[in-house]
Design a protein around this motif. Structure first.
Motif, PDB file in Angstrom:
ATOM      1  N   LEU A 197       0.793  -1.235   0.000  1.00  0.00           N
ATOM      2  CA  LEU A 197       0.000   0.000   0.000  1.00  0.00           C
ATOM      3  C   LEU A 197       0.825   1.285   0.000  1.00  0.00           C
ATOM      4  O   LEU A 197       0.595   2.179  -0.818  1.00  0.00           O
ATOM      5  CB  LEU A 197      -0.928   0.013   1.225  1.00  0.00           C
ATOM      6  N   CYS A 198       1.765   1.395   0.910  1.00  0.00           N
ATOM      7  CA  CYS A 198       2.553   2.625   1.030  1.00  0.00           C
ATOM      8  C   CYS A 198       3.359   2.903  -0.240  1.00  0.00           C
ATOM      9  O   CYS A 198       3.546   4.056  -0.633  1.00  0.00           O
ATOM     10  CB  CYS A 198       3.497   2.514   2.230  1.00  0.00           C
TER      11      CYS A 198
ATOM     12  N   ASN B  30      -1.774  -4.183  -4.142  1.00  0.00           N
ATOM     13  CA  ASN B  30      -2.003  -5.218  -3.150  1.00  0.00           C
ATOM     14  C   ASN B  30      -2.320  -4.484  -1.851  1.00  0.00           C
ATOM     15  O   ASN B  30      -1.591  -3.572  -1.456  1.00  0.00           O
ATOM     16  CB  ASN B  30      -0.720  -6.049  -3.000  1.00  0.00           C
ATOM     17  N   ASP B  31      -3.380  -4.858  -1.163  1.00  0.00           N
ATOM     18  CA  ASP B  31      -3.773  -4.107   0.033  1.00  0.00           C
ATOM     19  C   ASP B  31      -2.980  -4.484   1.286  1.00  0.00           C
ATOM     20  O   ASP B  31      -3.375  -4.171   2.401  1.00  0.00           O
ATOM     21  CB  ASP B  31      -5.279  -4.210   0.269  1.00  0.00           C
TER      22      ASP B  31
ATOM     23  N   VAL C 296      -7.228  -0.542  -8.896  1.00  0.00           N
ATOM     24  CA  VAL C 296      -7.726  -1.906  -8.723  1.00  0.00           C
ATOM     25  C   VAL C 296      -7.009  -2.428  -7.490  1.00  0.00           C
ATOM     26  O   VAL C 296      -5.784  -2.567  -7.483  1.00  0.00           O
ATOM     27  CB  VAL C 296      -7.410  -2.795  -9.943  1.00  0.00           C
ATOM     28  N   CYS C 297      -7.776  -2.663  -6.428  1.00  0.00           N
ATOM     29  CA  CYS C 297      -7.193  -3.098  -5.165  1.00  0.00           C
ATOM     30  C   CYS C 297      -7.474  -4.589  -4.977  1.00  0.00           C
ATOM     31  O   CYS C 297      -8.595  -5.040  -5.194  1.00  0.00           O
ATOM     32  CB  CYS C 297      -7.796  -2.282  -4.026  1.00  0.00           C
ATOM     33  N   ALA C 298      -6.450  -5.335  -4.592  1.00  0.00           N
ATOM     34  CA  ALA C 298      -6.592  -6.783  -4.439  1.00  0.00           C
ATOM     35  C   ALA C 298      -6.009  -7.236  -3.110  1.00  0.00           C
ATOM     36  O   ALA C 298      -4.989  -6.707  -2.668  1.00  0.00           O
ATOM     37  CB  ALA C 298      -5.854  -7.489  -5.578  1.00  0.00           C
ATOM     38  N   ASP C 299      -6.647  -8.209  -2.496  1.00  0.00           N
ATOM     39  CA  ASP C 299      -6.069  -8.859  -1.326  1.00  0.00           C
ATOM     40  C   ASP C 299      -5.196  -9.997  -1.865  1.00  0.00           C
ATOM     41  O   ASP C 299      -5.530 -11.174  -1.780  1.00  0.00           O
ATOM     42  CB  ASP C 299      -7.179  -9.382  -0.403  1.00  0.00           C
TER      43      ASP C 299
ATOM     44  N   LEU D 184      -0.666 -10.656  -8.621  1.00  0.00           N
ATOM     45  CA  LEU D 184      -0.745  -9.298  -9.181  1.00  0.00           C
ATOM     46  C   LEU D 184      -0.502  -9.287 -10.685  1.00  0.00           C
ATOM     47  O   LEU D 184      -1.117  -8.509 -11.417  1.00  0.00           O
ATOM     48  CB  LEU D 184       0.221  -8.363  -8.451  1.00  0.00           C
ATOM     49  N   ILE D 185       0.368 -10.163 -11.170  1.00  0.00           N
ATOM     50  CA  ILE D 185       0.567 -10.289 -12.621  1.00  0.00           C
ATOM     51  C   ILE D 185      -0.721 -10.803 -13.265  1.00  0.00           C
ATOM     52  O   ILE D 185      -1.096 -10.380 -14.358  1.00  0.00           O
ATOM     53  CB  ILE D 185       1.776 -11.223 -12.935  1.00  0.00           C
ATOM     54  N   GLY D 186      -1.424 -11.693 -12.569  1.00  0.00           N
ATOM     55  CA  GLY D 186      -2.719 -12.166 -13.067  1.00  0.00           C
ATOM     56  C   GLY D 186      -3.725 -11.030 -13.201  1.00  0.00           C
ATOM     57  O   GLY D 186      -4.449 -10.932 -14.195  1.00  0.00           O
TER      58      GLY D 186
END
Length: 194
Positions: free
Chosen positions: A78-79, A97-98, A129-132, A150-152
């Protein structure tokens, strides 16, 4: 130079940004693009910032991405998304990525981890686009597969066919980790992207 696209992959040492950039470079070269990659390390081995530039197009002369030039930023933390936001061009997108990995000033108590990073970025009019990705990586079989999740996610934002991504993955990952990485990639690819 209008045909050149720029992607920044940003994260913290040990998160696998190098493998992610290798997969990216591999898939882009398979599509016939001229590709330039460049890695910029901070204190990577101590959890410091790590940045990889990926530029591709008909003719790429330099891998360096200046402020305001990135079409896309993929942030593993995040940062780091907030830190590298100035590099995003107007109309660019961020995949984040969150996950929170506190930097040294936060660990030592000299600073506080910023709150509401994604909301703040969105308020600036940036598409996020935020993902866990950590949970999805664990679901795939290893928390280390965040990079491939993340590449996905990123793969959906391109017009590169799925089989090309899978071939690049196969060429970039050791055989014993291939199935796990395929699962991670597919889970990332299923995340809703506008």
């Amino acid at each position: 130079m209008g045909d050149v696209k720029s992607i920044m992959i940003v994260g913290v040492g040990g998160q696998g940004t190098l493998l992610a950039s290798r997969v990216m470079g591999n898939v882009l070269m398979r599509q016939g693009y001229d590709v330039k990659l460049s890695e910029v390390h901070g204190m990577a081995q101590r959890g410091g910032s790590v940045v990889t530039y990926v530029k591709y197009g008909d003719h790429v002369y330099s891998p360096v991405i200046e402020k305001g030039e990135a079409d896309l930023i993929v942030s593993f933390e995040l940062c780091e998304a907030a830190r590298y936001l100035p590099y995003l061009k107007k109309g660019g997108k961020i995949v984040v990525n969150d996950q929170k990995i506190p930097p040294m000033p936060v660990i030592t108590g000299a600073a506080e981890y910023p709150e509401d990073i994604v909301e703040r970025i969105r308020r600036l009019g940036v598409e996020v686009v935020c993902a866990d990705a950590l949970s999805l990586a664990e679901q795939a079989g290893s928390p280390k597969a965040v990079n491939i999740v993340l590449i996905g996610v990123l793969s959906q934002m391109t017009d590169i066919p799925l089989d090309a991504w899978e071939a690049a993955l196969e060429q970039s990952v050791p055989p014993k980790f291939l199935e796990l990485n395929r699962r991670a990639f597919r889970l990332g690819r299923e995340i809703a992207v506008k």
